[in-house]
Design a protein around this motif. Sequence first.
Motif, PDB file in Angstrom:
ATOM      1  N   VAL A  44       0.836  -1.198   0.000  1.00 16.18           N
ATOM      2  CA  VAL A  44       0.000   0.000   0.000  1.00 16.18           C
ATOM      3  C   VAL A  44       0.874   1.253   0.000  1.00 16.18           C
ATOM      4  N   ASN A  45       0.617   2.125  -0.952  1.00 14.36           N
ATOM      5  CA  ASN A  45       1.243   3.451  -0.993  1.00 14.36           C
ATOM      6  C   ASN A  45       0.254   4.447  -0.407  1.00 14.36           C
ATOM      7  N   GLU A 123       3.838 -11.966   4.983  1.00 17.34           N
ATOM      8  CA  GLU A 123       3.778 -12.639   3.704  1.00 17.34           C
ATOM      9  C   GLU A 123       2.836 -13.835   3.778  1.00 17.34           C
ATOM     10  N   PHE A 124       2.216 -14.148   2.641  1.00 23.84           N
ATOM     11  CA  PHE A 124       1.341 -15.300   2.524  1.00 23.84           C
ATOM     12  C   PHE A 124       1.944 -16.242   1.482  1.00 23.84           C
ATOM     13  N   ASP A 125       1.637 -17.524   1.598  1.00 20.67           N
ATOM     14  CA  ASP A 125       2.210 -18.541   0.719  1.00 20.67           C
ATOM     15  C   ASP A 125       1.779 -18.312  -0.725  1.00 20.67           C
ATOM     16  N   GLY A 126       2.744 -18.022  -1.592  1.00 24.71           N
ATOM     17  CA  GLY A 126       2.474 -17.790  -3.001  1.00 24.71           C
ATOM     18  C   GLY A 126       2.202 -19.060  -3.786  1.00 24.71           C
ATOM     19  N   GLY A 127       2.410 -20.211  -3.171  1.00 27.36           N
ATOM     20  CA  GLY A 127       2.149 -21.484  -3.836  1.00 27.36           C
ATOM     21  C   GLY A 127       0.706 -21.941  -3.685  1.00 27.36           C
ATOM     22  N   GLU A 128      -0.093 -21.172  -2.957  1.00 28.18           N
ATOM     23  CA  GLU A 128      -1.499 -21.512  -2.743  1.00 28.18           C
ATOM     24  C   GLU A 128      -2.367 -20.320  -3.130  1.00 28.18           C
ATOM     25  N   ASN A 129      -3.625 -20.594  -3.461  1.00 31.59           N
ATOM     26  CA  ASN A 129      -4.569 -19.513  -3.725  1.00 31.59           C
ATOM     27  C   ASN A 129      -4.775 -18.726  -2.434  1.00 31.59           C
ATOM     28  N   GLN A 130      -4.864 -17.409  -2.571  1.00 34.86           N
ATOM     29  CA  GLN A 130      -5.042 -16.541  -1.410  1.00 34.86           C
ATOM     30  C   GLN A 130      -6.148 -15.527  -1.688  1.00 34.86           C
ATOM     31  N   ASP A 131      -6.992 -15.299  -0.715  1.00 40.39           N
ATOM     32  CA  ASP A 131      -7.974 -14.219  -0.730  1.00 40.39           C
ATOM     33  C   ASP A 131      -7.799 -13.479   0.589  1.00 40.39           C
ATOM     34  N   ILE A 132      -7.200 -12.305   0.514  1.00 41.33           N
ATOM     35  CA  ILE A 132      -6.803 -11.551   1.709  1.00 41.33           C
ATOM     36  C   ILE A 132      -7.596 -10.249   1.747  1.00 41.33           C
ATOM     37  N   TRP A 145      -9.974   2.058   5.304  1.00 41.73           N
ATOM     38  CA  TRP A 145      -9.712   1.628   3.938  1.00 41.73           C
ATOM     39  C   TRP A 145      -9.748   0.112   3.892  1.00 41.73           C
ATOM     40  N   ASN A 146     -10.674  -0.428   3.120  1.00 36.16           N
ATOM     41  CA  ASN A 146     -10.816  -1.880   2.972  1.00 36.16           C
ATOM     42  C   ASN A 146     -10.073  -2.299   1.717  1.00 36.16           C
ATOM     43  N   ILE A 147      -9.099  -3.169   1.925  1.00 38.16           N
ATOM     44  CA  ILE A 147      -8.218  -3.599   0.843  1.00 38.16           C
ATOM     45  C   ILE A 147      -8.339  -5.112   0.687  1.00 38.16           C
ATOM     46  N   SER A 148      -8.587  -5.539  -0.540  1.00 33.85           N
ATOM     47  CA  SER A 148      -8.664  -6.976  -0.829  1.00 33.85           C
ATOM     48  C   SER A 148      -7.651  -7.324  -1.906  1.00 33.85           C
ATOM     49  N   THR A 165      -5.118  -9.869  -8.293  1.00 35.10           N
ATOM     50  CA  THR A 165      -6.030  -8.735  -8.422  1.00 35.10           C
ATOM     51  C   THR A 165      -6.146  -8.055  -7.067  1.00 35.10           C
ATOM     52  N   ALA A 166      -6.573  -6.796  -7.101  1.00 35.65           N
ATOM     53  CA  ALA A 166      -6.719  -6.050  -5.853  1.00 35.65           C
ATOM     54  C   ALA A 166      -7.857  -5.054  -5.978  1.00 35.65           C
ATOM     55  N   SER A 167      -8.398  -4.676  -4.826  1.00 37.25           N
ATOM     56  CA  SER A 167      -9.404  -3.615  -4.789  1.00 37.25           C
ATOM     57  C   SER A 167      -9.196  -2.789  -3.523  1.00 37.25           C
ATOM     58  N   LEU A 168      -9.547  -1.526  -3.639  1.00 33.83           N
ATOM     59  CA  LEU A 168      -9.498  -0.585  -2.519  1.00 33.83           C
ATOM     60  C   LEU A 168     -10.894  -0.026  -2.369  1.00 33.83           C
ATOM     61  N   ASN A 169     -11.516  -0.289  -1.223  1.00 33.76           N
ATOM     62  CA  ASN A 169     -12.897   0.137  -0.952  1.00 33.76           C
ATOM     63  C   ASN A 169     -13.849  -0.285  -2.083  1.00 33.76           C
ATOM     64  N   GLY A 170     -13.666  -1.496  -2.571  1.00 30.13           N
ATOM     65  CA  GLY A 170     -14.554  -2.057  -3.590  1.00 30.13           C
ATOM     66  C   GLY A 170     -14.220  -1.678  -5.019  1.00 30.13           C
ATOM     67  N   GLU A 171     -13.267  -0.767  -5.228  1.00 27.11           N
ATOM     68  CA  GLU A 171     -12.871  -0.349  -6.578  1.00 27.11           C
ATOM     69  C   GLU A 171     -11.620  -1.121  -6.998  1.00 27.11           C
ATOM     70  N   ASN A 172     -11.645  -1.721  -8.198  1.00 27.29           N
ATOM     71  CA  ASN A 172     -10.473  -2.453  -8.691  1.00 27.29           C
ATOM     72  C   ASN A 172      -9.284  -1.518  -8.845  1.00 27.29           C
ATOM     73  N   THR A 173      -8.122  -2.027  -8.494  1.00 24.25           N
ATOM     74  CA  THR A 173      -6.873  -1.286  -8.605  1.00 24.25           C
ATOM     75  C   THR A 173      -5.778  -2.297  -8.948  1.00 24.25           C
ATOM     76  N   PRO A 174      -4.719  -1.874  -9.627  1.00 22.68           N
ATOM     77  CA  PRO A 174      -3.636  -2.823  -9.908  1.00 22.68           C
ATOM     78  C   PRO A 174      -3.041  -3.376  -8.603  1.00 22.68           C
ATOM     79  N   TYR A 175      -2.716  -4.644  -8.623  1.00 20.86           N
ATOM     80  CA  TYR A 175      -2.174  -5.341  -7.452  1.00 20.86           C
ATOM     81  C   TYR A 175      -0.961  -4.618  -6.871  1.00 20.86           C
ATOM     82  N   ASP A 176      -0.086  -4.128  -7.717  1.00 17.74           N
ATOM     83  CA  ASP A 176       1.143  -3.497  -7.236  1.00 17.74           C
ATOM     84  C   ASP A 176       1.038  -1.978  -7.138  1.00 17.74           C
ATOM     85  N   LYS A 177      -0.174  -1.435  -7.259  1.00 19.30           N
ATOM     86  CA  LYS A 177      -0.365   0.019  -7.203  1.00 19.30           C
ATOM     87  C   LYS A 177      -1.532   0.397  -6.296  1.00 19.30           C
TER      88      LYS A 177
END
Length: 182
Positions: A44-45, A123-132, A145-148, A165-177
């Motif tokens: 998160v920036n 960190e979370f295991d990158g070898g498994e599916n994650q929903d954070i 701020w709700n971040i998924s 994939t990522a979202s900030l407060n329900g709005e899609n945003t790039p995972y690394d941005k």
Amino acid sequence: MKKSSKLKSFLLMIFALLVSSPLLCSCGDDDDIIWDMAPVNVMVNIQDTNGNNLLSPSVPGNLQGKKIVAEYKGQEYELNWDASDETRYYMPFFSGLTLQSGYTQSGDQLEADPNKNYLSFGEFDGGENQDITISLHIEGYSNTWNISVSHHIIWKGNNPHVTNTASLNGENTPYDKITITL
């Protein structure tokens, strides 16, 4: 004399076959491949309306010393501003909410650049599916701020295809941005 020469040629041919035969054999099948997957982090920036990094100590009005908390699965993880991240050593373990340094190229070296600081939760295991999903709280601000972040792996044959994939407060945003603007 001819027998000795034929025997040497025969032994040389046998030796050549023995030495080259392992090169003609397969050392295993594709099931022996080990895929080393990078861990998943919520990065998160935080910036002001002018795009200045509020996690940088050199920006006026920065957040240095403010209480920043990530809430995850009913637990709170407070940012430790005093923890040092002076290394690029890869430490694959869950460490909660941390302040990470960005890097700037300086000649042929990378140097830590506090103007590129960002928050990291993982960190979370990158070898498994994650929903954070985390909720971020910053002292002095009433917003939450709700971040998924979702990390999904689909195997096509023996090759993994990763989608983040990522979202900030329900709005899609790039995972690394993922960027919060205050």
